[in-house]
Motif scaffolding. Sequence first.
Motif, PDB file in Angstrom:
ATOM      1  N   GLU A 182      -0.514   2.724   2.424  1.00 31.75           N
ATOM      2  CA  GLU A 182       0.715   3.470   2.698  1.00 31.75           C
ATOM      3  C   GLU A 182       1.457   2.824   3.866  1.00 31.75           C
ATOM      4  N   ALA A 183       2.723   2.507   3.638  1.00 34.05           N
ATOM      5  CA  ALA A 183       3.573   1.928   4.673  1.00 34.05           C
ATOM      6  C   ALA A 183       3.956   3.002   5.686  1.00 34.05           C
ATOM      7  N   PRO A 184       4.417   2.619   6.869  1.00 31.44           N
ATOM      8  CA  PRO A 184       4.825   3.602   7.878  1.00 31.44           C
ATOM      9  C   PRO A 184       5.883   4.596   7.376  1.00 31.44           C
ATOM     10  N   ASP A 185       6.699   4.171   6.416  1.00 37.66           N
ATOM     11  CA  ASP A 185       7.721   5.074   5.874  1.00 37.66           C
ATOM     12  C   ASP A 185       7.196   5.970   4.751  1.00 37.66           C
ATOM     13  N   GLY A 186       5.889   5.888   4.464  1.00 37.75           N
ATOM     14  CA  GLY A 186       5.279   6.726   3.435  1.00 37.75           C
ATOM     15  C   GLY A 186       5.218   6.096   2.058  1.00 37.75           C
ATOM     16  N   ARG A 187       5.860   4.959   1.877  1.00 42.38           N
ATOM     17  CA  ARG A 187       5.863   4.280   0.575  1.00 42.38           C
ATOM     18  C   ARG A 187       4.502   3.645   0.312  1.00 42.38           C
ATOM     19  N   TRP A 188       4.010   3.786  -0.914  1.00 39.92           N
ATOM     20  CA  TRP A 188       2.748   3.173  -1.308  1.00 39.92           C
ATOM     21  C   TRP A 188       3.020   1.742  -1.761  1.00 39.92           C
ATOM     22  N   VAL A 189       2.261   0.791  -1.194  1.00 45.01           N
ATOM     23  CA  VAL A 189       2.475  -0.614  -1.514  1.00 45.01           C
ATOM     24  C   VAL A 189       1.281  -1.256  -2.202  1.00 45.01           C
ATOM     25  N   GLY A 190       0.180  -0.539  -2.328  1.00 48.60           N
ATOM     26  CA  GLY A 190      -0.984  -1.105  -2.993  1.00 48.60           C
ATOM     27  C   GLY A 190      -1.992  -0.046  -3.356  1.00 48.60           C
ATOM     28  N   THR A 191      -2.875  -0.406  -4.278  1.00 51.73           N
ATOM     29  CA  THR A 191      -3.890   0.532  -4.736  1.00 51.73           C
ATOM     30  C   THR A 191      -5.086  -0.204  -5.329  1.00 51.73           C
ATOM     31  N   ALA A 192      -6.211   0.471  -5.315  1.00 56.59           N
ATOM     32  CA  ALA A 192      -7.421   0.037  -6.020  1.00 56.59           C
ATOM     33  C   ALA A 192      -8.193   1.302  -6.373  1.00 56.59           C
ATOM     34  N   LEU A 193      -8.688   1.362  -7.583  1.00 53.86           N
ATOM     35  CA  LEU A 193      -9.475   2.493  -8.068  1.00 53.86           C
ATOM     36  C   LEU A 193     -10.923   2.042  -8.189  1.00 53.86           C
ATOM     37  N   VAL A 194     -11.851   2.877  -7.729  1.00 55.91           N
ATOM     38  CA  VAL A 194     -13.271   2.539  -7.765  1.00 55.91           C
ATOM     39  C   VAL A 194     -13.998   3.587  -8.609  1.00 55.91           C
ATOM     40  N   LEU A 195     -14.702   3.121  -9.638  1.00 52.28           N
ATOM     41  CA  LEU A 195     -15.447   3.989 -10.545  1.00 52.28           C
ATOM     42  C   LEU A 195     -16.942   3.833 -10.298  1.00 52.28           C
ATOM     43  N   VAL A 196     -17.669   4.932 -10.266  1.00 51.16           N
ATOM     44  CA  VAL A 196     -19.130   4.878 -10.162  1.00 51.16           C
ATOM     45  C   VAL A 196     -19.696   4.679 -11.560  1.00 51.16           C
ATOM     46  N   GLU A 197     -20.592   3.706 -11.686  1.00 50.30           N
ATOM     47  CA  GLU A 197     -21.260   3.438 -12.960  1.00 50.30           C
ATOM     48  C   GLU A 197     -22.769   3.554 -12.748  1.00 50.30           C
ATOM     49  N   ARG A 198     -23.356   4.518 -13.434  1.00 47.04           N
ATOM     50  CA  ARG A 198     -24.798   4.772 -13.296  1.00 47.04           C
ATOM     51  C   ARG A 198     -25.602   3.800 -14.160  1.00 47.04           C
TER      52      ARG A 198
END
Length: 186
Positions: free
Chosen positions: A69-85
């Motif tokens: 999250e940038a200082p102005d609140g804008r999202w500039v990146g993401t990563a999703l993490v899944l648990v795999e048993r």
Amino acid sequence: MDYLIRTVRADEWEKARELRLAALQDPVAHLAFLDTYEAAVQRPDSFWRERTEGASEDGPGAMRQFVAEAPDGRWVGTALVLVERAGAELIFGASPEVEQTHVVGVFVREEARGSGVIDALFEAAAEWSWSLADPRIERVRLYVHAENTRAQAVYRRLGYTATGVRVAVPGSEDDVELEYELPRPA
């Protein structure tokens, strides 16, 4: 780096949708995602609400979505993490022999590339993975398209190594994804 790295909150589904749609419009989206903008934009709000809630800090724990999250609140990146048993039947890739997490949906907006956002997102993903007690995660893995050399270089720089596992991309006779892993630190 002026970005805050954190998990999504359940009520932020609109921002999560906007960032995902932006990711699917990236010039290499066809190599990076098993989804299309055309399909994603048609999904109802309920889909985005459920997806975001499930990956939120208050979600059931089987996944987490990290955002930059940038200082102005804008999202500039993401990563999703899944648990795999271990032994679980998976949608993509072979059934794991160990408890692991799987990083998917990685995206950084062009204006934030080279700023350290990707490093921070992957650090958060690994820290969350190693913090889990049940299951105790033995490795973090990801898949990357064989032609996505830019992403492969980033993953190697972050300490991930190719395992030699190759998986056919669903719906394609020619495309292949390569598995990379980061083993649990000793």
